[in-house]
Design an enzyme around this catalytic site. Structure first.
Site, mmCIF file in Angstrom:
data_model
loop_
_atom_site.group_PDB
_atom_site.id
_atom_site.type_symbol
_atom_site.label_atom_id
_atom_site.label_comp_id
_atom_site.label_asym_id
_atom_site.label_seq_id
_atom_site.Cartn_x
_atom_site.Cartn_y
_atom_site.Cartn_z
ATOM 1 N N ARG A 36 -6.698 7.243 -2.939
ATOM 2 C CA ARG A 36 -5.980 8.523 -3.007
ATOM 3 C C ARG A 36 -4.636 8.403 -3.692
ATOM 4 O O ARG A 36 -4.190 9.325 -4.365
ATOM 5 C CB ARG A 36 -5.730 9.048 -1.594
ATOM 6 C CG ARG A 36 -6.868 9.749 -0.977
ATOM 7 C CD ARG A 36 -6.379 10.552 0.189
ATOM 8 N NE ARG A 36 -5.577 11.686 -0.259
ATOM 9 C CZ ARG A 36 -6.079 12.830 -0.659
ATOM 10 N NH1 ARG A 36 -7.364 13.017 -0.675
ATOM 11 N NH2 ARG A 36 -5.294 13.813 -1.050
ATOM 12 N N LYS B 279 0.822 -1.211 0.000
ATOM 13 C CA LYS B 279 0.000 0.000 0.000
ATOM 14 C C LYS B 279 0.864 1.273 0.000
ATOM 15 O O LYS B 279 0.673 2.143 -0.841
ATOM 16 C CB LYS B 279 -0.937 -0.009 1.215
ATOM 17 C CG LYS B 279 -1.773 1.242 1.352
ATOM 18 C CD LYS B 279 -2.685 1.140 2.553
ATOM 19 C CE LYS B 279 -3.362 2.457 2.839
ATOM 20 N NZ LYS B 279 -2.424 3.541 3.146
ATOM 21 N N ASN B 280 1.809 1.367 0.916
ATOM 22 C CA ASN B 280 2.498 2.649 1.068
ATOM 23 C C ASN B 280 3.768 2.804 0.235
ATOM 24 O O ASN B 280 4.260 3.907 0.066
ATOM 25 C CB ASN B 280 2.786 2.914 2.547
ATOM 26 C CG ASN B 280 1.501 3.213 3.321
ATOM 27 O OD1 ASN B 280 0.400 3.044 2.790
ATOM 28 N ND2 ASN B 280 1.618 3.649 4.542
ATOM 29 N N ASP C 71 -11.222 12.480 3.028
ATOM 30 C CA ASP C 71 -11.598 11.139 3.471
ATOM 31 C C ASP C 71 -11.733 11.101 4.976
ATOM 32 O O ASP C 71 -11.729 12.149 5.636
ATOM 33 C CB ASP C 71 -10.669 10.058 2.918
ATOM 34 C CG ASP C 71 -9.261 10.184 3.447
ATOM 35 O OD1 ASP C 71 -9.066 10.888 4.447
ATOM 36 O OD2 ASP C 71 -8.359 9.565 2.868
#
Ligand code: EPU
Length: 421
Positions: free
Chosen positions: A95, A24-25, A119
């Site tokens: 995002r 994810k990051n 969000d």
């Protein structure tokens, strides 16, 4: 929407767990950066979290070929005829789609990316992305909900960020690698994911120096070549296991991570009474007694990461004493405390601060995951709660954790995925 995670406290954790790649990051950003190099880039140590599927849709919409070429290996074909547009239906779900802006501008000279909204954790502005790209010669405007950007050629510039934004640093870095001349990013984000991205770009032939410090210097090159590259281990997942050990007690080993990436968390958890040490391939942790309350304030890396904030609040909820937790990175990341309080926690939030009065034991209840880390925090709280905790909307957790339930079970916890009747 049709599932829940059911957590039952089953005493101390024991065993060894291996962290996944930081899909994810770090991974999503490297997938976007792969657009810079025409041809096939191979990314390894990629785990199928839910957010990855959205980034795959974004890349497909742009015209790149994407294919799993192994159980943890993704091949991205950044074809010559990209269509530089990221549609709203994808950007609104992820995002990190905004990370295609820099690479598309650099590669195609134009980009049309839907403007993401706010969000659950705050307003999340993009002004620093915009100002940095404008300083490099791009023209940007928001038209009918889309960021429309174009440039004749990007030129190196000196950009001073107002705040060390991870996303802005990444977008500017991935634009600067193909710009004419030198770019200097001052007050750059120092997160390990930035260092991993810079190393990936350098493997492709970029000239990036200083990643991991506040000053990143980039000397633009004419072109980049696709490479095969392996993602770093997920430090947030590793920290989540450390915290699980803190709240449930026990003794665990975590493989595939680096103490250096978790230094501040280890310092703070150490002050709370968790013993942590380095092993050849990761970390070892043991919690013997109830943890002690300490104050925590989040900061950009190398400070205490905001992504750990909901998790540490869950730990403090059962620690001995009272703590003040301050969130300095996002403007509204505390909505989950109402859910935690449904489990008998005593947390009061006012603005950027929360006062957490530890109670000896929580009580299981149905609660709702509001974002990825808040959801994980509720699962951890369930490890120290009497009875059954049901975490609803677990898809938030799945956005960043490949199989949090399964991994915690491998350490002896009782976390089960069930369908909602
Ligand atoms: N900000 C601005 N203007 C900008 C950019 C950011 O004001 O142009 C503000 C944001 O509103 C926010 C702060 O700066 O208040 C930090 O934002 P940053 O850009 O650093 O965060 P991000 O890139 O949007 C990433 C992670 C987050 C993580 C933060 C901080 C990904 C996909 N997201 O977000 O991860 O919390 O950095 O480390 O990498 C998570 O994993 O749960 C998560 C939310």
């Amino acid at each position: 929407m049709t599932e829940k995670l059911v957590v039952r406290a089953r005493g101390p954790l024991r065993g060894t767990v291996r962290v996944s790649g930081a899909t994810k990051n770090a991974g999503l950003k490297q997938m976007a950066a792969a657009l810079l190099a025409p041809g096939c880039t191979v990314l390894r140590n990629v785990t199928p979290v839910a957010d990855l599927d959205v980034m795959l849709d974004v890349l497909r919409a742009i015209g790149a070929g994407v294919e799993w070429t192994g159980p943890d290996e993704l091949t991205i074909d950044a074809r010559p005829d990209l269509h530089p547009e990221a549609p709203y239906e994808h950007v609104t779900r992820l995002r990190a789609s905004i990370n295609v802006l820099g690479p598309l501008l650099a590669r195609c000279g134009e980009a049309r990316v839907a403007m993401p909204g706010g969000d659950n954790i705050g307003s999340r502005k993009l002004d620093m992305h915009f100002r940095g790209l404008q300083a490099m010669g791009a023209e940007l405007e928001v038209v009918h909900g889309f960021i429309e950007a174009r440039c004749n050629a990007l030129c190196g510039a000196r950009v001073v960020l107002e705040f060390p934004s991870v996303g802005a640093t990444e977008n500017l870095l991935t634009a600067a690698v193909l710009a004419k001349g030198a770019t200097i990013i001052e007050n750059a984000a120092r997160e390990p994911e930035i260092t991993d991205l810079a190393a990936f770009l350098n493997r492709m032939g970029a000239h990036v120096a200083g990643a991991g410090t506040s000053t990143i210097e980039v000397e633009g090159v004419e072109e980049l070549t696709p490479v095969a590259s392996t993602l770093m281990g997920d430090r947030i997942e590793a920290g989540t296991f450390l915290m699980a050990c803190g709240i449930a007690g026990g003794e665990i080993a975590i493989e595939g991570t680096e103490l250096a990436h978790l230094e501040m968390v280890v310092v703070k958890l150490g002050e709370m009474g968790l013993k942590v040490s380095r092993t050849p391939d990761g970390l070892w942790a043991r919690a013997d007694d109830r943890l002690q309350a300490i104050d925590v304030a989040t900061l950009p890396y190398p400070g205490f990461a905001t992504d750990f904030m909901p998790l540490v609040v869950a730990l403090l909820a059962t620690a001995e004493g009272t703590a003040i937790v301050t969130e300095n990175v996002f403007d509204s990341r505390f909505s989950f405390v109402d859910e935690l309080n449904r489990m008998g926690a005593d947390v009061r939030n006012e603005g950027r601060h929360a006062v957490v009065r530890g109670v000896p034991r929580l009580s299981g209840a149905p609660v709702r995951a509001l974002d990825v880390r808040a959801g994980a925090a509720l699962v951890l709280a369930g490890l120290a709660a009497d009875g059954e905790t049901e975490v609803l909307d677990p898809y938030h957790v799945d956005r960043g954790y490949p199989d949090l339930a399964g991994r915690l079970c491998s350490l002896g916890a009782d976390v089960e995925r069930a369908s909602l009747e």
